[in-house]
Structure formats: structure tokens, C-alpha cells
Design a protein around this motif. Structure first.
Motif, mmCIF file in Angstrom:
data_model
loop_
_atom_site.group_PDB
_atom_site.id
_atom_site.type_symbol
_atom_site.label_atom_id
_atom_site.label_comp_id
_atom_site.label_asym_id
_atom_site.label_seq_id
_atom_site.Cartn_x
_atom_site.Cartn_y
_atom_site.Cartn_z
ATOM 1 N N ARG A 35 37.266 40.331 42.306
ATOM 2 C CA ARG A 35 38.253 39.416 41.729
ATOM 3 C C ARG A 35 38.378 39.594 40.209
ATOM 4 O O ARG A 35 37.398 39.810 39.518
ATOM 5 C CB ARG A 35 37.825 37.984 42.052
ATOM 6 C CG ARG A 35 38.818 36.942 41.595
ATOM 7 C CD ARG A 35 38.521 35.647 42.215
ATOM 8 N NE ARG A 35 39.325 35.623 43.432
ATOM 9 C CZ ARG A 35 39.576 34.559 44.130
ATOM 10 N NH1 ARG A 35 39.071 33.415 43.781
ATOM 11 N NH2 ARG A 35 40.326 34.608 45.199
ATOM 12 N N ASP A 36 39.613 39.495 39.734
ATOM 13 C CA ASP A 36 39.942 39.499 38.306
ATOM 14 C C ASP A 36 39.359 40.704 37.560
ATOM 15 O O ASP A 36 38.474 40.597 36.749
ATOM 16 C CB ASP A 36 39.527 38.190 37.646
ATOM 17 C CG ASP A 36 40.308 37.022 38.198
ATOM 18 O OD1 ASP A 36 41.428 37.232 38.693
ATOM 19 O OD2 ASP A 36 39.802 35.896 38.147
ATOM 20 N N TRP A 37 39.933 41.846 37.847
ATOM 21 C CA TRP A 37 39.445 43.108 37.313
ATOM 22 C C TRP A 37 40.474 43.831 36.449
ATOM 23 O O TRP A 37 40.139 44.822 35.806
ATOM 24 C CB TRP A 37 39.038 44.025 38.458
ATOM 25 C CG TRP A 37 40.142 44.267 39.447
ATOM 26 C CD1 TRP A 37 40.449 43.484 40.530
ATOM 27 C CD2 TRP A 37 41.095 45.318 39.444
ATOM 28 N NE1 TRP A 37 41.527 43.988 41.209
ATOM 29 C CE2 TRP A 37 41.960 45.123 40.559
ATOM 30 C CE3 TRP A 37 41.329 46.414 38.608
ATOM 31 C CZ2 TRP A 37 43.009 45.982 40.854
ATOM 32 C CZ3 TRP A 37 42.379 47.263 38.916
ATOM 33 C CH2 TRP A 37 43.201 47.038 40.033
ATOM 34 N N THR A 38 41.721 43.373 36.414
ATOM 35 C CA THR A 38 42.756 44.124 35.699
ATOM 36 C C THR A 38 42.672 43.879 34.198
ATOM 37 O O THR A 38 41.929 43.022 33.730
ATOM 38 C CB THR A 38 44.170 43.756 36.203
ATOM 39 O OG1 THR A 38 44.561 42.492 35.666
ATOM 40 C CG2 THR A 38 44.243 43.728 37.726
ATOM 41 N N ASP A 39 43.488 44.592 33.450
ATOM 42 C CA ASP A 39 43.576 44.378 32.008
ATOM 43 C C ASP A 39 44.669 43.368 31.663
ATOM 44 O O ASP A 39 45.051 43.255 30.504
ATOM 45 C CB ASP A 39 43.855 45.698 31.283
ATOM 46 C CG ASP A 39 42.640 46.609 31.284
ATOM 47 O OD1 ASP A 39 41.506 46.098 31.291
ATOM 48 O OD2 ASP A 39 42.830 47.839 31.275
ATOM 49 N N GLY A 40 45.185 42.658 32.662
ATOM 50 C CA GLY A 40 46.232 41.660 32.441
ATOM 51 C C GLY A 40 47.307 41.691 33.507
ATOM 52 O O GLY A 40 48.207 40.861 33.520
ATOM 53 N N CYS A 41 47.218 42.653 34.410
ATOM 54 C CA CYS A 41 48.197 42.765 35.497
ATOM 55 C C CYS A 41 47.886 41.758 36.601
ATOM 56 O O CYS A 41 46.869 41.076 36.569
ATOM 57 C CB CYS A 41 48.169 44.174 36.076
ATOM 58 S SG CYS A 41 48.713 45.446 34.909
ATOM 59 N N ILE A 42 48.772 41.720 37.589
ATOM 60 C CA ILE A 42 48.599 40.881 38.766
ATOM 61 C C ILE A 42 48.441 41.824 39.948
ATOM 62 O O ILE A 42 49.378 42.554 40.295
ATOM 63 C CB ILE A 42 49.805 39.947 38.961
ATOM 64 C CG1 ILE A 42 49.985 39.065 37.724
ATOM 65 C CG2 ILE A 42 49.636 39.116 40.234
ATOM 66 C CD1 ILE A 42 51.305 38.299 37.691
ATOM 67 N N ALA A 43 47.251 41.843 40.533
ATOM 68 C CA ALA A 43 46.948 42.773 41.620
ATOM 69 C C ALA A 43 46.889 42.043 42.955
ATOM 70 O O ALA A 43 46.631 40.841 43.020
ATOM 71 C CB ALA A 43 45.628 43.486 41.354
ATOM 72 N N MET A 44 47.132 42.827 44.000
ATOM 73 C CA MET A 44 47.129 42.324 45.378
ATOM 74 C C MET A 44 46.785 43.483 46.296
ATOM 75 O O MET A 44 46.528 44.587 45.818
ATOM 76 C CB MET A 44 48.495 41.731 45.715
ATOM 77 C CG MET A 44 49.629 42.743 45.597
ATOM 78 S SD MET A 44 51.252 42.004 45.317
ATOM 79 C CE MET A 44 51.082 41.297 43.688
#
Length: 164
Positions: free
Chosen positions: A133-142
Motif C-alpha cells: 500500500r501507498d508506494w507511488t511518488d504521488g500517482c494513484i495506482a490500482m
């Protein structure tokens, strides 16, 4: 403008989006709620699809202020283009930063950053797997299946609102 049909390895061909001018099944607004970790697609003010368990920047609370803060932006933007060849399984670009974001970062003597997307999991990750969970640099992942669906349902130029 709609993205072209893609033939991507490791998946069935994506269905062609509705013809320009038809609009059947296409979203005209995207709402993301960071606190609920949910996304809703709207058409004519009616929810046509939703999904949950979204992943955000590694520091998800608060609006993105500058490059490297690992926050996901908040506010109204536009999904302005799709990138089928990103480092993540499909990606839809969010128009961050806008003029307000650039001005705020400039006042702090920083770059606002950019390259914020809705996207799937990293390329090369085994099918069906997800990053923590919550691993991006600011993107929204799915999941990859979820972004493949959004790829077909969100035309370029669609408004998106990201709420805290």
C-alpha cells in the motif's frame, strides 16, 4: 480524443472504446476520495462504475506541494492523455501541476513535480500481484485489470477531482 485500441502482451486485446460522438459507456467525470481509497466514474451525474483499495503516494495525506514529497495532488484536474508504454501497466495522465500548483511551489523555491498518473502495477510484476500500500511518488495506482477498464471508459479531456 479517444486512445487507440492497443494490443498489449500478457492480456487479451482491449475492447475498442465507443466511437467519438457516441459516448455510450464513457465517463465524463472521475471522482477520487483519498480517505476512502475509492474512485467513481460518472456519466451525466450518475455513477457508472466504482472501485476501491487505491494506492497513493508514500505520504498520502495532504496536497502535493513539490517534487519528491510523495503526496498525491488534491483538487480538480483533467485526464489529458493515456500512455500505453509507461513503466506501469497502462497509465492515464492527470494534468497536475496547474498554474496554482506551480505558483505555490515557486514561492517555496521548489519544483512542483509532475508526471502524475492513474496507473496499474509496475511492469514485470507477476500477473495479479500488487505492490504494498501507498508506494507511488504521488500517482494513484490500482490493479492492472482495473486500469485496463478505466483505459476503455475514460476519454482524454475528462475532468477528475481528487478529494482529501
Amino acid at each position: 480524443m479517444l486512445r487507440r485500441l492497443l494490443l498489449l502482451p500478457a492480456m487479451l486485446p482491449l475492447a475498442a472504446p465507443a466511437a467519438a460522438g457516441d459516448g455510450a459507456g464513457l465517463a465524463d467525470f472521475v471522482l477520487v476520495d483519498k480517505s476512502e481509497r475509492r474512485l467513481w466514474l460518472y456519466r451525466g451525474g450518475v455513477v457508472i462504475h466504482s472501485l476501491g483499495d487505491l494506492q497513493f503516494g508514500a505520504s498520502p495525506q495532504g496536497h502535493k506541494a513539490f517534487e519528491g514529497d510523495e503526496r498525491t495532488p488534491e483538487g480538480r484536474y483533467t485526464i489529458d492523455f493515456g500512455n500505453p508504454r509507461s513503466a506501469y501497466y497502462l497509465s492515464l495522465h492527470i494534468s497536475y501541476p496547474d498554474a496554482r500548483d506551480r505558483a505555490a511551489a515557486a514561492r517555496a523555491g521548489r519544483s512542483p513535480g509532475g508526471a502524475i498518473f492513474l496507473h496499474g502495477q509496475p511492469n514485470g510484476l507477476a500477473d495479479g500481484r500488487r505492490m504494498s500500500r501507498d508506494w507511488t511518488d504521488g500517482c494513484i495506482a490500482m490493479t492492472n485489470a482495473e486500469i485496463a477498464l478505466l483505459w476503455r471508459m475514460i476519454p482524454d479531456g475528462t475532468a477528475i477531482e481528487i478529494r482529501p
